[in-house]
Design an enzyme around this catalytic site. Structure first.
Site, PDB file in Angstrom:
ATOM      1  N   ASN A   1       0.801  -1.211   0.000  1.00  0.00           N
ATOM      2  CA  ASN A   1       0.000   0.000   0.000  1.00  0.00           C
ATOM      3  C   ASN A   1       0.841   1.271   0.000  1.00  0.00           C
ATOM      4  O   ASN A   1       0.360   2.338  -0.376  1.00  0.00           O
ATOM      5  CB  ASN A   1      -0.925   0.017   1.221  1.00  0.00           C
TER       6      ASN A   1
ATOM      7  N   HIS B   1     -13.858   0.189  -1.407  1.00  0.00           N
ATOM      8  CA  HIS B   1     -13.541   1.603  -1.610  1.00  0.00           C
ATOM      9  C   HIS B   1     -12.195   1.843  -2.281  1.00  0.00           C
ATOM     10  O   HIS B   1     -11.829   2.982  -2.549  1.00  0.00           O
ATOM     11  CB  HIS B   1     -13.617   2.369  -0.284  1.00  0.00           C
TER      12      HIS B   1
ATOM     13  N   CYS C   1      -3.737   4.478   7.456  1.00  0.00           N
ATOM     14  CA  CYS C   1      -4.039   3.941   8.787  1.00  0.00           C
ATOM     15  C   CYS C   1      -3.027   4.377   9.830  1.00  0.00           C
ATOM     16  O   CYS C   1      -3.264   4.245  11.020  1.00  0.00           O
ATOM     17  CB  CYS C   1      -4.089   2.413   8.729  1.00  0.00           C
TER      18      CYS C   1
ATOM     19  N   SER D   1     -11.389  -4.887  -0.638  1.00  0.00           N
ATOM     20  CA  SER D   1     -12.212  -3.823  -0.058  1.00  0.00           C
ATOM     21  C   SER D   1     -12.773  -2.933  -1.157  1.00  0.00           C
ATOM     22  O   SER D   1     -12.038  -2.483  -2.044  1.00  0.00           O
ATOM     23  CB  SER D   1     -11.361  -2.994   0.909  1.00  0.00           C
TER      24      SER D   1
ATOM     25  N   THR E   1     -27.257  -8.442   9.574  1.00  0.00           N
ATOM     26  CA  THR E   1     -28.021  -8.101   8.368  1.00  0.00           C
ATOM     27  C   THR E   1     -27.104  -7.578   7.279  1.00  0.00           C
ATOM     28  O   THR E   1     -26.279  -6.695   7.523  1.00  0.00           O
ATOM     29  CB  THR E   1     -29.082  -7.039   8.702  1.00  0.00           C
TER      30      THR E   1
END
Length: 393
Positions: free
Chosen positions: A151, A201, A325, A199, A237
């Site tokens: 990353n 996004h 992060c 992921s 859910t």
């Protein structure tokens, strides 16, 4: 003020087509996907359609895809789930020193629980040392977890070779492919990948939704206790609208992969050449060939990365000095230290990650301001002054 977004490794802009695909499931088709009436059945069909789209991209079966809240949950679930479910076979895990914190911190937690973890070195370009990997395999090794692409420096690992080593030694292989999915073609069968994290996004889909591929027949512990969603592996859910959005986003990414990658790589290479030509005393971090198309990580000597970012922000330019992060940390990047950079050079790094919406005009604006900012920051640096004095002797 002009606003230029060049931090696509941190997150991407939601594609308008993806948003339009999601909206009906936030308004009209809002049924719970576990309900048996028609409104619920419509949501269930949408979830399964998205699952099929992801499976098609990865060349796996739809029932091998599990939806999560994002890449970090997928990493945690894969590593902890596989390790704990297979601890009867052994307690040894192999990873690399340049993994995302979602992997490194998970491994550290497992060490506290009695698991043994080996952290493999990388070379100066960030490529995993395969000989060291082989030499660290033990009879108790149950899992190898190595990221597909880094990353921070964009380096793409030799995933096929790692998968082959894992298969030959009857070891499970998980890869954090959060940065790679949407930019690289991935065939989990060909690459012998047993588990893979992604992921939404990172490829112009919504935040808060991810997926985990787990090969059928592989034991792993459930994510969340409660209901029976996701084949009794993750209770809760389903986030139908986000799942639909991620399915649309991954479909669009791979329908246009070569076209977008060509444009993005050309912009990235243009940026790097401009910086090399106009700013002295820099170091390009990461392998320039085995690399994500939009990633550039450059260290500028004699300046602090934080000062660089703040000054770019004043000009409306969004960039990064490393992982989003860990952006609140003043410590140098663990990735840059792992490839051998000293602290003072690692501190002056700038990550630019180009996406499909960026233009050449934006790169020109970036370079123009970068030249001015670097020169100004160096003029204020005692280290720069001392260096120039020594150079003039």
């Amino acid at each position: 003020m002009k606003s230029i977004y060049l931090d696509n490794a941190a997150t991407t802009k939601l594609d308008e087509e993806v948003l339009q695909e999601m909206l009906p499931y936030l308004r009209e088709n809002y049924g719970n996907a576990s309900s048996i009436y028609e409104l619920g059945r419509e949501s269930r069909k949408a979830v399964e359609d998205a699952r099929e789209k992801i499976a098609k991209v990865l060349n796996c079966k739809p029932n091998e895809i599990y939806f999560t809240a994002g890449g970090s949950e997928s990493d945690n679930t894969a590593i902890k789930g596989i390790a704990k479910a297979n601890k009867g076979k052994g307690n040894h895990i192999i990873t690399s020193k340049i993994e995302h914190p979602a992997v490194l911190e998970t491994c550290k937690q497992l060490e506290k629980e009695g698991f043994e973890v080996s952290y493999i070195s990388v070379d100066e370009d960030g490529i995993l040392n395969l000989d060291e990997l082989k030499n660290n395999i033990k009879p108790t090794t149950i899992l190898i977890t190595v990221m597909f692409a880094n990353n921070e420096i964009g380096t793409i690992q030799p995933i096929e070779e790692i998968g082959k080593i894992a298969k030959e030694n009857n070891i499970y292989f998980h890869t954090d492919a959060v940065q790679a999915v949407g930019s690289v073609k991935i065939d989990v069968q060909k690459l012998n990948i047993d588990a893979l994290s992604l992921s939404g996004h990172k490829f112009y889909g919504p935040k808060g939704i991810g997926a985990l591929y787990v090969k059928n027949g592989m034991k792993f512990e459930k994510f969340v206790d409660g209901g029976h969603q996701e084949r009794n592996k993750r209770a809760g859910t389903e986030n139908v609208a986000a799942i639909v959005g991620m399915g649309k986003a991954i479909e669009m990414a791979y329908d246009n992969l070569e076209e977008h990658n060509k444009k993005i790589k050309e912009l990235r290479d243009y940026y790097v050449e401009q910086v090399k030509e106009k700013i002295p005393y820099i170091k390009i971090n990461g392998d320039m060939e085995k690399r994500l198309p939009g990633n550039s990580n450059i260290s500028f000597r004699f300046i602090e990365g934080e000062g660089l970012l703040l000054n770019l922000d004043l000009k409306g330019i969004c960039a990064s000095s490393g992982s989003a992060c860990t952006s609140g940390s003043l410590d140098p990047s663990h990735v840059l230290l792992a490839i051998g950079l000293p602290h003072e050079i690692a501190h002056g790094s700038l990550r630019i990650s180009i996406g499909k919406y960026n233009t050449k005009e934006e790169i020109d604006y970036l370079v123009k301001n970068l030249v001015n900012i670097v020169n100004r920051l160096r003029d204020m640096s005692p280290l720069w002054e001392k260096f120039i004095e020594e150079e003039n002797k």
